[in-house]
Design a protein around this motif. Structure first.
Motif, PDB file in Angstrom:
ATOM      1  N   ASN A   1      -4.337  -5.443  -0.885  1.00  0.00           N
ATOM      2  CA  ASN A   1      -4.909  -6.391   0.071  1.00  0.00           C
ATOM      3  C   ASN A   1      -4.191  -7.727  -0.036  1.00  0.00           C
ATOM      4  O   ASN A   1      -3.868  -8.173  -1.139  1.00  0.00           O
ATOM      5  CB  ASN A   1      -6.406  -6.605  -0.212  1.00  0.00           C
TER       6      ASN A   1
ATOM      7  N   ILE B   1      -3.809   6.822  -3.859  1.00  0.00           N
ATOM      8  CA  ILE B   1      -3.404   5.770  -2.929  1.00  0.00           C
ATOM      9  C   ILE B   1      -3.799   4.425  -3.530  1.00  0.00           C
ATOM     10  O   ILE B   1      -4.950   4.215  -3.904  1.00  0.00           O
ATOM     11  CB  ILE B   1      -4.061   5.933  -1.551  1.00  0.00           C
TER      12      ILE B   1
ATOM     13  N   THR C   1       0.853  -1.180   0.000  1.00  0.00           N
ATOM     14  CA  THR C   1       0.000   0.000   0.000  1.00  0.00           C
ATOM     15  C   THR C   1       0.890   1.232   0.000  1.00  0.00           C
ATOM     16  O   THR C   1       1.819   1.334   0.807  1.00  0.00           O
ATOM     17  CB  THR C   1      -0.925  -0.008   1.235  1.00  0.00           C
TER      18      THR C   1
ATOM     19  N   THR D   1      -4.129   0.659  -2.465  1.00  0.00           N
ATOM     20  CA  THR D   1      -4.178  -0.231  -1.305  1.00  0.00           C
ATOM     21  C   THR D   1      -4.046  -1.667  -1.785  1.00  0.00           C
ATOM     22  O   THR D   1      -4.839  -2.116  -2.608  1.00  0.00           O
ATOM     23  CB  THR D   1      -5.506  -0.053  -0.537  1.00  0.00           C
TER      24      THR D   1
END
Length: 85
Positions: free
Chosen positions: A57, A53, A33, A55
């Motif tokens: 997972n 941004i 991230t 991210t």
């Protein structure tokens, strides 16, 4: 998800320069991230920045039913776990 490809593209200027070695509109694999910043330059040489941004997972830890040996035509139930579906 981890290992997936991401494409970041700037808009509203003539040219774009991303930090972290990213090329505008070119796919890459994000490994963590992170906030990416793009600097856009217009035809007059004026610049401005924007951020995005990404991210990342983690992948689920999936398990499956143990191997089974059955006779032809017999019913068997297989199941997985570790994910939501």
């Amino acid at each position: 998800c981890a290992g997936a490809k991401v494409t970041l593209s700037g808009s509203g200027a003539s040219s774009y320069a991303w930090n972290n070695g990213i090329t505008n509109g070119t796919e890459f694999t994000a490994t963590e991230t992170k906030t990416y910043t793009v600097t856009g330059t217009d035809a007059n040489g004026c610049t401005n920045t924007a951020t995005s941004i990404v991210t990342v997972n983690t992948l689920p830890t999936v398990t499956a039913t143990q191997n089974q040996t059955v006779c032809a035509g017999a019913k068997v139930t297989l199941s997985g776990s570790g994910a939501s579906s």
